[in-house]
Design a protein around this motif. Structure first.
Motif, short mmCIF file in Angstrom:
data_model
loop_
_atom_site.label_atom_id
_atom_site.label_comp_id
_atom_site.label_asym_id
_atom_site.label_seq_id
_atom_site.Cartn_x
_atom_site.Cartn_y
_atom_site.Cartn_z
N LEU A 48 -18.50 50.79 -12.30
CA LEU A 48 -17.81 49.65 -11.62
C LEU A 48 -16.78 49.85 -10.47
CD1 LEU A 48 -16.93 47.88 -15.02
CD2 LEU A 48 -18.99 47.67 -13.70
N HIS A 49 -16.47 51.30 -10.39
CA HIS A 49 -15.40 51.55 -9.56
C HIS A 49 -14.20 50.61 -9.72
CE1 HIS A 49 -18.75 53.58 -7.28
NE2 HIS A 49 -18.76 53.88 -8.19
N LEU A 50 -13.83 50.36 -10.65
CA LEU A 50 -12.64 49.52 -10.86
C LEU A 50 -11.19 50.15 -10.58
CD1 LEU A 50 -12.49 47.18 -13.86
CD2 LEU A 50 -10.51 48.71 -13.57
N ALA A 51 -10.57 49.33 -9.87
CA ALA A 51 -9.16 49.86 -9.03
C ALA A 51 -8.26 49.03 -9.89
CB ALA A 51 -9.32 49.62 -7.67
N ALA A 52 -7.24 49.75 -10.64
CA ALA A 52 -6.17 49.22 -11.45
C ALA A 52 -4.85 49.65 -10.63
CB ALA A 52 -6.38 49.60 -12.76
N THR A 61 -3.04 44.93 -13.05
CA THR A 61 -4.02 44.27 -12.51
C THR A 61 -5.16 45.38 -12.38
OG1 THR A 61 -3.03 44.48 -10.35
CG2 THR A 61 -2.48 42.49 -11.52
N ALA A 62 -6.24 44.86 -11.80
CA ALA A 62 -7.46 45.39 -11.56
C ALA A 62 -8.66 44.76 -10.98
CB ALA A 62 -8.15 46.07 -12.87
N GLU A 63 -9.29 45.23 -10.10
CA GLU A 63 -10.44 44.38 -9.37
C GLU A 63 -11.58 45.40 -9.38
OE1 GLU A 63 -9.54 43.58 -5.43
OE2 GLU A 63 -7.97 42.17 -5.65
N PHE A 64 -12.86 44.58 -9.43
CA PHE A 64 -14.01 45.21 -9.16
C PHE A 64 -15.11 44.02 -8.67
CE2 PHE A 64 -16.29 43.61 -13.00
CZ PHE A 64 -17.52 43.80 -12.87
N THR A 65 -16.07 44.55 -8.01
CA THR A 65 -17.09 43.78 -7.43
C THR A 65 -18.42 43.95 -7.95
OG1 THR A 65 -15.87 43.47 -5.14
CG2 THR A 65 -17.90 43.07 -5.38
N VAL A 66 -18.98 42.70 -8.29
CA VAL A 66 -20.08 42.73 -9.08
C VAL A 66 -21.29 43.19 -7.91
CG1 VAL A 66 -21.78 41.43 -10.52
CG2 VAL A 66 -19.34 41.11 -10.77
N ARG A 67 -22.00 44.39 -8.08
CA ARG A 67 -22.94 44.58 -7.21
C ARG A 67 -24.43 44.42 -8.16
NH1 ARG A 67 -20.08 49.61 -7.61
NH2 ARG A 67 -21.79 50.69 -8.12
N PRO A 68 -25.57 44.39 -7.24
CA PRO A 68 -26.83 44.22 -7.62
C PRO A 68 -27.11 44.85 -9.01
CG PRO A 68 -26.92 44.09 -5.30
CD PRO A 68 -25.65 44.39 -5.86
N GLY A 79 -23.48 40.53 -19.30
CA GLY A 79 -22.24 40.31 -20.06
C GLY A 79 -21.57 41.75 -20.55
N GLY A 80 -22.72 42.56 -20.78
CA GLY A 80 -22.07 43.87 -21.06
C GLY A 80 -20.96 44.53 -20.10
N ILE A 81 -21.39 44.44 -18.75
CA ILE A 81 -20.86 44.88 -17.67
C ILE A 81 -19.42 44.29 -17.82
CG2 ILE A 81 -20.61 45.04 -15.28
CD1 ILE A 81 -22.75 47.11 -16.28
N LEU A 82 -19.36 42.88 -17.79
CA LEU A 82 -18.14 42.16 -17.94
C LEU A 82 -17.22 42.67 -18.85
CD1 LEU A 82 -19.10 38.55 -16.98
CD2 LEU A 82 -18.25 40.01 -15.35
N ALA A 83 -17.80 42.78 -20.12
CA ALA A 83 -16.98 43.43 -21.44
C ALA A 83 -16.56 44.92 -20.81
CB ALA A 83 -17.89 43.38 -22.47
N THR A 84 -17.27 45.68 -20.29
CA THR A 84 -16.74 46.96 -20.04
C THR A 84 -15.71 46.88 -18.90
OG1 THR A 84 -19.18 47.92 -20.12
CG2 THR A 84 -17.76 49.18 -18.85
N ALA A 85 -15.56 45.72 -17.84
CA ALA A 85 -14.59 45.57 -17.15
C ALA A 85 -13.29 45.57 -17.84
CB ALA A 85 -14.83 44.66 -15.99
N LEU A 86 -13.53 44.56 -18.81
CA LEU A 86 -12.28 44.18 -19.50
C LEU A 86 -11.80 45.43 -20.36
CD1 LEU A 86 -13.44 40.76 -20.77
CD2 LEU A 86 -11.56 41.04 -19.32
#
Length: 194
Positions: A48-52, A61-68, A79-86
């Motif tokens: 996800l390369h989530l940046a917090a 706060t954090a962001e990640f951009t959904v990639r293909p 949905g599992g990716i979104l749960a992972t981001a949370l």
């Protein structure tokens, strides 16, 4: 959150969370807690390369951009990716408490679809602490930090000692993390998730 289970309700004697005096300052980028982490690590090509960033009090706060590579249904985030981001966002809160903790329970509501190419704007905060239990909540919004809610979650994290990871992780990765000369990175490697 709708339908939050009793196990995610703090007890009546739970304490208000207190930001650790050595926690990152508000606005400071937290960085990856471990390079190989699927949620925030830069060494995971499909992660996800989530940046917090540290927020006020015990919030981030954090962001990640959904990639293909993150899609489930055609053109939509899995949905599992979104749960992972949370989960990753909620787990990063523990850095503000300077506590090593793992996810004990995560309840997620999926409110609206999140298309590929969308940046998910996440906010999370610790709501209470009771002994080793840390209660927290998060939302993910689309279209900006004030956009409509797409996902939300409540979580319970359990404080553990670093031995939890040493006893259960793979030796190669544990040794690489323990041998990192940067004390901050070494400490952060063991901060979240089972």
């Amino acid at each position: 959150m709708s339908g939050t289970s009793a196990s995610l309700q703090p007890p009546a004697d739970a304490a208000k969370p207190v930001r650790h005096p050595d926690a990152p300052t508000p606005g400071e980028l937290l960085g990856a807690h471990y390079g190989q982490c699927f949620g925030c690590g830069g060494e995971q090509p499909h992660g996800l390369h989530l940046a917090a960033r540290a927020g006020e009090g015990v919030s981030i706060t954090a962001e990640f951009t959904v990639r293909p590579e993150h899609q489930g249904a055609p053109g939509l985030a899995h949905g599992g990716i979104l749960a992972t981001a949370l989960d990753e966002t909620l787990g990063s809160l523990n850095w503000l408490l300077r506590t090593i903790a793992v996810t004990g329970r995560l309840e997620t509501d999926f409110v609206r679809p999140v298309p590929v190419g969308t940046t998910l704007h996440l906010e999370a905060e610790v709501t209470a602490v009771a002994g080793r239990k840390i209660y927290s909540t998060a939302t993910g919004r689309v279209g900006g930090p004030d956009g409509p809610v797409a996902v939300r979650a409540d979580a319970l994290f359990i404080e553990v000692k670093v031995e939890h990871f040493v006893n259960h992780g793979r030796d190669e990765e544990i040794q690489a993390a323990m041998n990192d000369p940067d004390q901050l990175r070494r400490a952060r490697a063991f901060e979240v998730n089972p």
